[in-house]
Motif scaffolding. Structure first.
Motif, short mmCIF file in Angstrom:
data_model
loop_
_atom_site.label_atom_id
_atom_site.label_comp_id
_atom_site.label_asym_id
_atom_site.label_seq_id
_atom_site.Cartn_x
_atom_site.Cartn_y
_atom_site.Cartn_z
N SER A 87 -3.50 5.19 8.86
CA SER A 87 -4.08 3.87 8.60
C SER A 87 -3.66 2.89 9.69
O SER A 87 -2.72 3.15 10.45
CB SER A 87 -3.61 3.36 7.25
OG SER A 87 -2.23 3.09 7.31
N TYR A 144 -2.13 0.25 8.97
CA TYR A 144 -0.78 -0.15 8.57
C TYR A 144 0.27 0.78 9.18
O TYR A 144 1.33 0.35 9.62
CB TYR A 144 -0.65 -0.15 7.05
CG TYR A 144 -1.50 -1.16 6.35
CD1 TYR A 144 -1.49 -2.50 6.72
CD2 TYR A 144 -2.34 -0.79 5.29
CE1 TYR A 144 -2.28 -3.44 6.07
CE2 TYR A 144 -3.12 -1.72 4.63
CZ TYR A 144 -3.10 -3.05 5.02
OH TYR A 144 -3.88 -3.97 4.37
N GLN A 172 -6.43 0.28 5.45
CA GLN A 172 -5.81 1.40 4.74
C GLN A 172 -6.57 2.71 4.93
O GLN A 172 -6.13 3.75 4.44
CB GLN A 172 -5.67 1.08 3.25
CG GLN A 172 -6.95 1.08 2.46
CD GLN A 172 -7.65 -0.26 2.47
OE1 GLN A 172 -7.41 -1.10 3.33
NE2 GLN A 172 -8.55 -0.47 1.54
N ASP A 173 -7.71 2.68 5.63
CA ASP A 173 -8.54 3.89 5.74
C ASP A 173 -7.87 4.94 6.62
O ASP A 173 -7.35 4.63 7.69
CB ASP A 173 -9.92 3.54 6.29
CG ASP A 173 -10.79 2.82 5.28
OD1 ASP A 173 -10.50 2.92 4.07
OD2 ASP A 173 -11.74 2.13 5.68
N ARG A 174 -7.95 6.19 6.19
CA ARG A 174 -7.26 7.24 6.93
C ARG A 174 -8.09 8.49 7.15
O ARG A 174 -7.62 9.43 7.80
CB ARG A 174 -5.99 7.67 6.17
CG ARG A 174 -5.10 6.53 5.74
CD ARG A 174 -3.67 6.95 5.66
NE ARG A 174 -3.42 7.89 4.59
CZ ARG A 174 -2.26 8.50 4.40
NH1 ARG A 174 -1.24 8.27 5.23
NH2 ARG A 174 -2.07 9.33 3.39
N TRP A 194 -6.77 2.46 16.80
CA TRP A 194 -6.63 1.18 16.08
C TRP A 194 -6.24 0.08 17.06
O TRP A 194 -5.32 0.27 17.86
CB TRP A 194 -5.52 1.27 15.04
CG TRP A 194 -5.84 2.03 13.80
CD1 TRP A 194 -5.28 3.22 13.44
CD2 TRP A 194 -6.71 1.66 12.73
NE1 TRP A 194 -5.77 3.62 12.23
CE2 TRP A 194 -6.65 2.68 11.76
CE3 TRP A 194 -7.55 0.57 12.49
CZ2 TRP A 194 -7.38 2.64 10.57
CZ3 TRP A 194 -8.29 0.54 11.31
CH2 TRP A 194 -8.20 1.56 10.38
N TRP A 243 0.84 -1.21 0.00
CA TRP A 243 0.00 0.00 0.00
C TRP A 243 0.87 1.25 0.00
O TRP A 243 0.65 2.19 -0.78
CB TRP A 243 -0.92 -0.05 1.22
CG TRP A 243 -1.71 1.18 1.52
CD1 TRP A 243 -2.85 1.60 0.90
CD2 TRP A 243 -1.42 2.15 2.54
NE1 TRP A 243 -3.28 2.77 1.48
CE2 TRP A 243 -2.43 3.13 2.48
CE3 TRP A 243 -0.43 2.27 3.50
CZ2 TRP A 243 -2.46 4.22 3.34
CZ3 TRP A 243 -0.45 3.37 4.36
CH2 TRP A 243 -1.46 4.32 4.28
#
Lengths: 426, 426, 426, 426
Positions: C294, C296, C412-414, C357, C254
């Motif tokens: 994210s 990640y 991956q959402d930010r 998260w 990503w």
């Protein structure tokens, strides 16, 4: 039954062309026949099969009574784009066909050759239309011979081992030391007027070369030789790829999206420029013609140089009286060669070396009618979005080309041996 | 200071054209100004701002001493594609610009108008080049007026509520009952020879219309009217969209990939054919010209009909003696109208109604040189991959068009009011 | 008819929540309501309509005899993803709906509110299931209130004018000078064992928060506060985004493909770091929590720091005894605030500021059953490929959250206000 | 020097596993080694080279003094994803590597084998960590043996000639007539409580199988056998692929976008269902387990059947006392076999036949630490977005599997021999 001289000549041509396709591949590894790096290239094996399919489909199946096809699914597998024949195996999957094997495809070739030669030996009075179809098949195969070289080069370029296709031997009549001396660029003028263009006459020509017709041309001047690597490097170093003012709008979008910054196969290491050739990876030769460039790059270079590309009509006039000679595939150099400084001021490199981008779009000539039947799909249906190239290249079989020959590729295509000849108004 | 008659005329033209852009939008909702359904369309608000940007950038900033720009970032936000002016806000994000608001953009327009008119009132002896630039700006704005209509139609078509842009009132001189009677298709012959083409003279023309030059044309015949919906429906019902033999190769790929099976905006319900118009959703009128078709569809239809499309040269000859009249945007019908059966056998619909696809690629005329400076990016850089269309449409401002006018779109483009006029060899 | 206190309370809640959605938008321009910068965000107008659609579809149409729907096509236009209700207007086209206008959508809201309140006033003995459905509708609307803020921020960020959503006023009880002093990072230990997790009891909770169940937890330690911008900047400057060893394989892919090199909305100018906030564009505050990252990035940061993310079970234990207080949307700061150094060594920022998260994938709890009927599509069908976040953010309505609340987004959402709280094994 | 029994055993294992990789390919054509139909599969030749690269990179280069690498570019060409080792040749281009040839890759294998065996013969006292690394290399190679079969099957499926990988011979102890009789579906109950999970002890296991840890499990019941083709066909015929209510949201999007309507390799002709197997194209066997399905399909089927998938913890408990026996690759059937009706009511098919999708996401066990060094990239970095599968398949080498073995694939992956075992709450 006695074979006539005419028959024998046809049979000999057939054998020669068919043999030549195999000759291009015999020194390769089986694995090399399978490569397909993108949708616009095909594996060597597919080329070998498809050219046989052409003869099987358009001649053996139509003309030979009781002909048994070699394999029932080959009609589907090796049809390139003839919708009149039927559905086609997806083009982008040609590299996934491990079967039939190379050996089987060679057997297919042999089968078709044998059946076709046997039939030709019987036919003492061949219909001219049928004979024209055989000629078409042979010219078609020669086109695929060129593609075999350019497709393989493209596929090899993805391998960091840079496989060598061949080690060229320079012919006796050719002095490579000329590579080191430059030929000055000059422009040769031609007067305008109404002229005849396109093919007419008995010899073979593709349907897109006709009908012959008249066209009113202005005075113009055309460059004596192709643009060299050295010259193109100056464009690169001047920021040519970063300056939108030099590019057509679509070309600029292409440069940006594809992150293009040099001709295909060029690679810079430290301060030096290298390129990948069919003879392997090595330093760029300054005097050799720049090659593997798109129409967009050719057009941008011409604008940067204050010139323009010739139209296909201008090119045809300029080449009309030139001998059909040059560095073609039979020279086995498989790379464009430098102009010869001894012939300074004369037209050079019109035939062979590089296909020359023209500013002409690939459109039908006035009165153009595609051939009847399935082979009518050969040329006409591609007459949109492509540009005309003229003159043949170092990968074109000698004898295949004419000065009326119209090749065509998309403006972004680069994997052919394409080059630039400048022109200007007078 | 006294304003000369010439100055006043220029100021009046300016006011009229600028006013017309606003007039197209005043009855709309604020939300309608923001729509951008694809990269090739722009929001109405952007059109209103960009056309003002044109005058601000190329005239006010260059000519008016001490000019204060309206907003420092508008140079970037409303630059369409002029690389000479600088970077551009990404085209596909124009719909994301909620600020400046519609009100602010209208204030921007007013500011630019006021400054420009004030300046024009001072300039008693305007340099002809500057005056030409003003003309260019006004013609540019008229082109955007057409785009405002076609872009909005395209955007509205994604809304299942099918918004109505306007309810047309038929002009007094126009009898819509002719919609119900068909005009027979016939072909009018023209003799060939060397003729002059392209624009020459004092009036305004875009650079791509020149230079005037001679071209050798063959005899040809051209259809008296546009192809109708009824005729095109017969092509659809005959399986035209399913038959690869009728299509150019790129066209067939486009049909397959995009799953095209009818003109844009057509929709079948049960057995009946409907379409979306600027006046809303309704039944297809059989006698109206088919519209919103790509070049590929026009070309395939012509092949199916056993005809071909005219070249732009043929079209220009055919239209040379025709009055510059037709259903243009000032009729406020905003949809192509049926041919008039009373004029059976005469050329009709050449101007207005539908832009007519020609078989000519959009290439530079011999000797073409783009205009100097940033406005040189106006036309020349688009001369690849596009096709020429002629004659204007129901969305083109009256008075904007000429018989030498060359419009251009990609062969797959369909959101303009495009149509088909057939031609044939003689 | 007499309205009971219970009824009145329900009606008041309803009015309050419904009113709050409008309150978030009243100072905006009409154009701002239309923005949709990507498929994962929706226009404000759509949020206002869809939340009304929820009440109309699941309550008014089901419960109110003779209810006349506001518009027959709204069922289709404003259905988000309820397949049981029917087809949905394509999600990526929500920004193309200029009609209904903002005014019409507000009228739709008013219509639904009026009908629903009128009905509630009649229903003295509301079925508990129906009442639960109203609660669901209100909690649903609160979720959309958060999305309205984050979606608008995302859309505004594409506008180089950087529109300001609001100018925050600091509340009397809040001293922003704490922004300039750092709170040391420490870890608070919790003992493991079998514990109960998930929601049980009378108050409202989403179905995904249950059923309550036991889980065996190891000892663990969790950070006292969120990771700050200053700390995250050290990761960036240490080459965190260039070091594949720190990333999950999918995260690294990503980062490479999307060319990620900092949190969303960060922008470097010269040597200084800026960011876009709902209050506009400005310098990064070193002590504020890093946000808009994210999973990640959170995971890579934790690995770089030699720590890990907490599981959702660990987070739930840690927060169990903490007051449900923090910087929520009612503070109208709409940006996460720095930890308070006065409470050094204590757990801070668990609620509000940033969604945290966890390392837990969003999976059903043992024995989970989705709600019956269409609202069963609310949560369960999203239980794949997403990660759990806990604690709410500065955009979450106060009172909306619980310590069992499970939010979920793709790794991956930010564009949500997401942040990092570290944890470690003991 | 005398080789110890322990050394000899290690050498024998090494030879056996290395030999087995070649044994899988010896009857194939050279062309078959080159196929790469998608980014997630690799050519056989690449598998053969990469598994040798593993031993060369992690053992020979590290441990053998003065080791000369076989080829300087193989480190780059055959690195799969070890960033600690360096850059990797692009994964999607592996099929473009015609050189090194198959013969050269086999020479590479031989070279590595010889060097490694020679070294092992010297090392009388091998460090246990080094020995573990050799075990890892052998288990790694066995994983690639499975991929060789599944990758080749996937590639062959694009060839309309449907190449046959092998003609299976049924082993003496196996009666294929059981194919025709069904084994009733039943559910076997297991009690919950705190149990130990994961690997502990001396034998080889991958790092992701540990550390062993306790987990609190509820009572559950698990199906005696895998879901059959017949049962899955009922789901298909009941419109399972058209009913969004049965699918996870991401699964439904996948079904729609990819136009999925059956398991991979199924093909309907007229009214009958066929499938492609490694033994060629043939009719679907009703009693064989459904295979080549995604997690989404498994999950949707379970929902349709009113059941659910087991968690990996449930699966591990259920299989704990089962013998590690089943249809593995050594049976050379390379296709899952029907359950045996003689063992009605007993757990069957847990090992071999099909990898069984669980509802567990592939996450680290509590306290998980990846192995030190480059091999730490082996498993840990894939712990996002994937689901756990258990039990091995008909393509898994016998002896490779354990009941703690955690395989993992993306929820949409279908090219492995994946199947469904149902579970339910008690």
């Amino acid at each position: 039954m006695q074979v006539t001289a005419h028959q024998q000549q046809l049979i000999d041509s057939f054998k020669q062309v068919r043999q030549q396709s195999l000759a291009l591949t015999t020194h390769l590894e089986t694995e090399d026949y399978e490569l397909q790096a993108d949708i616009f290239v095909s594996p060597l094996k597919w080329h070998l099969a498809h050219t046989s399919w052409f003869f099987e489909t358009f001649l053996l199946k139509q003309q030979v009574h009781g002909y048994q096809e070699f394999h029932p699914q080959f009609e589907y597998l090796f049809n390139s784009y003839y919708n009149a024949v039927g559905q086609q195996y997806p083009r982008d999957k040609r590299g996934l066909m491990s079967r039939p094997t190379v050996t089987e495809v060679k057997a297919y070739r042999q089968y078709v050759d044998q059946k076709l030669i046997h039939w030709l030996e019987q036919e003492t009075h061949l219909d001219p239309d049928i004979e024209a179809l055989i000629s078409l098949g042979l010219n078609h195969e020669q086109q695929h011979q060129e593609l075999m070289l350019t497709d393989l080069k493209y596929c090899f370029s993805f391998n960091p081992l840079y496989p060598i296709y061949h080690n060229p031997k320079f012919p006796k009549d050719y002095d490579p030391s000329q590579h080191n001396r430059s030929t000055p660029l000059s422009f040769i003028e031609f007067g305008g007027g109404i002229e005849s263009f396109g093919h007419k006459g008995d010899g073979f020509a593709f349907d897109n070369e006709g009908p012959q017709h008249q066209f009113l041309l202005n005075d113009f001047a055309i460059a004596n030789r192709l643009v060299t690597n050295e010259e193109f490097l100056a464009f690169v170093q001047d920021g040519g790829y970063q300056n939108p003012m030099l590019w057509l709008s679509d070309g600029w979008a292409w440069v940006q999206q594809q992150r293009i910054s040099s001709p295909l196969y060029w690679q810079q290491e430290m301060e030096e420029q290298f390129e990948f050739r069919l003879s392997g990876y090595g330093k760029l030769h300054p005097q050799q013609p720049v090659t593997h460039i798109s129409f967009y790059e050719a057009d941008a270079y011409a604008r940067w140089a204050g010139k323009r590309l010739p139209s296909e009509y201008e090119w045809e006039i300029a080449s009309k009286k030139q001998p059909l000679a040059g560095h073609f595939a039979d020279r086995k150099l498989f790379h464009p060669q430098a102009a010869n400084p001894e012939f300074d001021g004369e037209l050079q490199q019109l035939f062979g070396d590089c296909w020359e981008w023209t500013q002409s779009t690939y459109s039908p000539y006035p009165g153009f009618k595609p051939a009847a039947g399935a082979v009518g799909e050969y040329n006409g249906k591609f007459m949109s979005n492509q540009m005309v190239l003229r003159g043949g290249s170092c990968a074109t079989p000698a004898g295949h080309i004419r000065n009326t020959y119209r090749n065509f590729f998309y403006p972004q295509d680069r994997w052919q041996f394409t080059g630039i000849r400048l022109a200007q108004d007078v």
